[in-house]
Design a protein around this motif. Structure first.
Motif, PDB file in Angstrom:
ATOM      1  N   PRO A  37     -11.069  -6.439   8.379  1.00 52.16           N
ATOM      2  CA  PRO A  37     -10.211  -5.492   7.663  1.00 52.16           C
ATOM      3  C   PRO A  37     -10.595  -5.345   6.185  1.00 52.16           C
ATOM      4  CG  PRO A  37      -8.920  -7.175   8.805  1.00 52.16           C
ATOM      5  CD  PRO A  37     -10.342  -7.584   8.899  1.00 52.16           C
ATOM      6  N   ASN A  38     -10.066  -4.326   5.532  1.00 56.32           N
ATOM      7  CA  ASN A  38     -10.272  -4.135   4.094  1.00 56.32           C
ATOM      8  C   ASN A  38      -9.825  -5.382   3.346  1.00 56.32           C
ATOM      9  OD1 ASN A  38      -9.247  -0.782   4.546  1.00 56.32           O
ATOM     10  ND2 ASN A  38     -11.253  -1.396   3.825  1.00 56.32           N
ATOM     11  N   GLY A  39     -10.629  -5.784   2.405  1.00 54.92           N
ATOM     12  CA  GLY A  39     -10.270  -6.919   1.555  1.00 54.92           C
ATOM     13  C   GLY A  39     -10.492  -8.267   2.220  1.00 54.92           C
ATOM     14  N   ALA A  40     -11.147  -8.297   3.390  1.00 55.43           N
ATOM     15  CA  ALA A  40     -11.336  -9.555   4.133  1.00 55.43           C
ATOM     16  C   ALA A  40     -12.311 -10.505   3.439  1.00 55.43           C
ATOM     17  CB  ALA A  40     -11.825  -9.249   5.543  1.00 55.43           C
ATOM     18  N   GLY A  41     -13.190  -9.956   2.599  1.00 58.98           N
ATOM     19  CA  GLY A  41     -14.162 -10.811   1.911  1.00 58.98           C
ATOM     20  C   GLY A  41     -15.610 -10.516   2.288  1.00 58.98           C
ATOM     21  N   LYS A  42     -15.833  -9.465   3.055  1.00 55.71           N
ATOM     22  CA  LYS A  42     -17.176  -9.160   3.571  1.00 55.71           C
ATOM     23  C   LYS A  42     -18.192  -8.911   2.449  1.00 55.71           C
ATOM     24  CE  LYS A  42     -15.587  -5.589   5.839  1.00 55.71           C
ATOM     25  NZ  LYS A  42     -14.168  -5.599   5.401  1.00 55.71           N
ATOM     26  N   THR A  43     -17.810  -8.025   1.530  1.00 51.27           N
ATOM     27  CA  THR A  43     -18.744  -7.695   0.442  1.00 51.27           C
ATOM     28  C   THR A  43     -19.009  -8.919  -0.423  1.00 51.27           C
ATOM     29  OG1 THR A  43     -18.074  -5.398   0.458  1.00 51.27           O
ATOM     30  CG2 THR A  43     -19.078  -6.182  -1.574  1.00 51.27           C
ATOM     31  N   THR A  44     -17.984  -9.717  -0.641  1.00 46.59           N
ATOM     32  CA  THR A  44     -18.165 -10.925  -1.462  1.00 46.59           C
ATOM     33  C   THR A  44     -19.171 -11.871  -0.797  1.00 46.59           C
ATOM     34  OG1 THR A  44     -15.905 -10.686  -2.268  1.00 46.59           O
ATOM     35  CG2 THR A  44     -16.937 -12.834  -2.594  1.00 46.59           C
ATOM     36  N   ILE A  45     -19.094 -11.995   0.528  1.00 44.26           N
ATOM     37  CA  ILE A  45     -20.051 -12.849   1.258  1.00 44.26           C
ATOM     38  C   ILE A  45     -21.479 -12.326   1.037  1.00 44.26           C
ATOM     39  CG2 ILE A  45     -20.842 -13.517   3.580  1.00 44.26           C
ATOM     40  CD1 ILE A  45     -17.849 -13.488   4.425  1.00 44.26           C
ATOM     41  N   THR A 186     -19.908  -3.553   8.526  1.00 43.94           N
ATOM     42  CA  THR A 186     -19.427  -2.272   9.069  1.00 43.94           C
ATOM     43  C   THR A 186     -17.963  -2.330   9.467  1.00 43.94           C
ATOM     44  OG1 THR A 186     -19.838  -0.543  10.704  1.00 43.94           O
ATOM     45  CG2 THR A 186     -20.200  -2.805  11.441  1.00 43.94           C
ATOM     46  N   HIS A 187     -17.320  -1.164   9.374  1.00 40.79           N
ATOM     47  CA  HIS A 187     -15.945  -1.031   9.854  1.00 40.79           C
ATOM     48  C   HIS A 187     -15.899  -0.410  11.235  1.00 40.79           C
ATOM     49  CE1 HIS A 187     -13.577  -2.271   6.462  1.00 40.79           C
ATOM     50  NE2 HIS A 187     -14.331  -1.565   5.650  1.00 40.79           N
ATOM     51  N   PHE A 188     -17.086   0.022  11.708  1.00 35.48           N
ATOM     52  CA  PHE A 188     -17.114   0.773  12.967  1.00 35.48           C
ATOM     53  C   PHE A 188     -17.519  -0.128  14.114  1.00 35.48           C
ATOM     54  CE2 PHE A 188     -18.271   3.891   9.628  1.00 35.48           C
ATOM     55  CZ  PHE A 188     -17.107   4.631   9.670  1.00 35.48           C
TER      56      PHE A 188
HETATM   57  N1  ATP Z   1     -14.613  -8.343  -8.848  1.00 38.23           N
HETATM   58  C1  ATP Z   1     -13.449  -8.691  -8.304  1.00 38.23           C
HETATM   59  N2  ATP Z   1     -12.432  -9.149  -9.058  1.00 38.23           N
HETATM   60  C2  ATP Z   1     -11.253  -9.530  -8.506  1.00 38.23           C
HETATM   61  N3  ATP Z   1     -10.990  -9.464  -7.186  1.00 38.23           N
HETATM   62  C3  ATP Z   1     -11.961  -9.003  -6.395  1.00 38.23           C
HETATM   63  C4  ATP Z   1     -13.236  -8.591  -6.894  1.00 38.23           C
HETATM   64  N4  ATP Z   1     -14.000  -8.188  -5.844  1.00 38.23           N
HETATM   65  C5  ATP Z   1     -13.237  -8.338  -4.746  1.00 38.23           C
HETATM   66  N5  ATP Z   1     -12.018  -8.827  -5.067  1.00 38.23           N
HETATM   67  C6  ATP Z   1     -10.930  -9.157  -4.124  1.00 38.23           C
HETATM   68  O1  ATP Z   1     -11.433 -10.076  -3.185  1.00 38.23           O
HETATM   69  C7  ATP Z   1     -10.989  -9.777  -1.870  1.00 38.23           C
HETATM   70  C8  ATP Z   1     -12.179  -9.534  -0.962  1.00 38.23           C
HETATM   71  O2  ATP Z   1     -12.849  -8.351  -1.372  1.00 38.23           O
HETATM   72  P1  ATP Z   1     -14.173  -7.834  -0.687  1.00 38.23           P
HETATM   73  O3  ATP Z   1     -14.599  -6.589  -1.425  1.00 38.23           O
HETATM   74  O4  ATP Z   1     -15.145  -8.941  -0.578  1.00 38.23           O
HETATM   75  O5  ATP Z   1     -13.636  -7.448   0.762  1.00 38.23           O
HETATM   76  P2  ATP Z   1     -14.251  -6.521   1.878  1.00 38.23           P
HETATM   77  O6  ATP Z   1     -13.998  -7.210   3.154  1.00 38.23           O
HETATM   78  O7  ATP Z   1     -15.651  -6.158   1.554  1.00 38.23           O
HETATM   79  O8  ATP Z   1     -13.319  -5.237   1.776  1.00 38.23           O
HETATM   80  P3  ATP Z   1     -13.566  -3.691   2.161  1.00 38.23           P
HETATM   81  O9  ATP Z   1     -13.671  -3.634   3.648  1.00 38.23           O
HETATM   82  O10 ATP Z   1     -12.323  -3.032   1.673  1.00 38.23           O
HETATM   83  O11 ATP Z   1     -14.799  -3.248   1.460  1.00 38.23           O
HETATM   84  C9  ATP Z   1     -10.063  -8.578  -2.021  1.00 38.23           C
HETATM   85  O12 ATP Z   1      -8.748  -9.067  -2.103  1.00 38.23           O
HETATM   86  C10 ATP Z   1     -10.481  -7.940  -3.312  1.00 38.23           C
HETATM   87  O13 ATP Z   1      -9.407  -7.282  -3.925  1.00 38.23           O
END
Ligand code: ATP
Length: 238
Positions: A37-45, A186-188
């Protein structure tokens, strides 16, 4: 051989834990999907694995390197296409490729790459004038210009029309055929099912399920990966 070994990865921002103990293994030559889901942490990983963000804890080896201490070397060996990747409006396709190629010690022949990815006719087009599908092709070519062993693609097909998406799927499969390891956020679920050898589903900074599309469908006692995703995450049911 292993491309990525991640053990107990942790990263928090001011708002709390974005990644909360993620352990994953990506084998060389596979397309590995990261969904959730959105905000799960994928991009951070992906950012931690590609050396773009410092982790708070856990161990991480990417192509045998530590993305923090061996960042320079790693950046020469990986390609990264990030969400909402943007270039200056006026830059031309060939200028962008030449500029990116200059960042690598052993770049691919960018003119050849331009041809391979069907961009030659667009070489003098400005970035701003390209449609979404052509921008994605350019981003893929840019991610490959350093001759990477591993590429990270973050929501590459978001915003594309169905035919451009299918074309992009073909391009991603072609990367695997060339021996490149692909990590695909991916979300798909149809995309994950069609392309990925294995998928990790992330929720609230943790891995909640991992396996081949078939294994996840079995785990979710479902008929499709999309239904399995809803069953495993407990989301999507009104
Ligand atoms: N630079 C930042 N500063 C503060 N919080 C952040 C930052 N980047 C991400 N977050 C928070 O960390 C959590 C994970 O974000 P992330 O972008 O890794 O999720 P995601 O799974 O890639 O989401 P999406 O599917 O919406 O792209 C979210 O709660 C987001 O708000």
């Amino acid at each position: 051989m292993t491309a990525i070994e991640m053990d107990g990865l942790r990263k928090s921002y001011k708002g709390g834990n974005a990644v909360d103990g993620v352990s994953l293994k990506v084998e060389r030559g596979e397309i590995f999907g990261i969904a959730g889901p959105n905000g799960a942490g994928k991009t951070t990983i992906v950012e931690c694995a590609s050396g773009l963000r410092r982790r708070d804890g856990g161990t991480l080896r990417v192509l045998g390197l530590d993305p923090q201490s061996d960042r320079r070397e790693l950046l020469q060996r990986i390609g990264v296409q990030l969400q909402e990747a943007a270039l200056p409006d006026a830059i031309k396709v060939d200028e962008a490729l030449r500029m990116y190629a200059s960042l690598y010690t052993k770049p691919a022949d960018w003119r050849e790459l331009m041809g391979e990815w069907g961009l030659t006719d667009k070489r003098r087009a400005s970035f701003a004038s390209l449609s979404g599908g052509w921008k994605q092709r350019l981003f893929i070519a840019l991610a490959l210009v350093g001759n990477p062993e591993l590429v990270f693609l973050d929501e590459l097909t978001t915003g594309l029309d169905p035919s451009a998406r299918r074309t992009t799927w073909g391009l991603i499969r072609e990367m695997r055929e060339r021996g490149i390891t692909v990590v695909l956020v991916t979300h798909f679920m149809d995309e994950a099912e069609a392309l990925c050898d294995r998928i990790a589903i992330i929720d609230r900074g943790r891995v909640i399920a991992e396996g081949s599309p078939r294994e996840l469908i079995t785990q979710g006692r479902s008929d499709s990966l999309e239904d399995a995703y809803f069953a495993l995450t407990g989301r999507g049911t009104a």
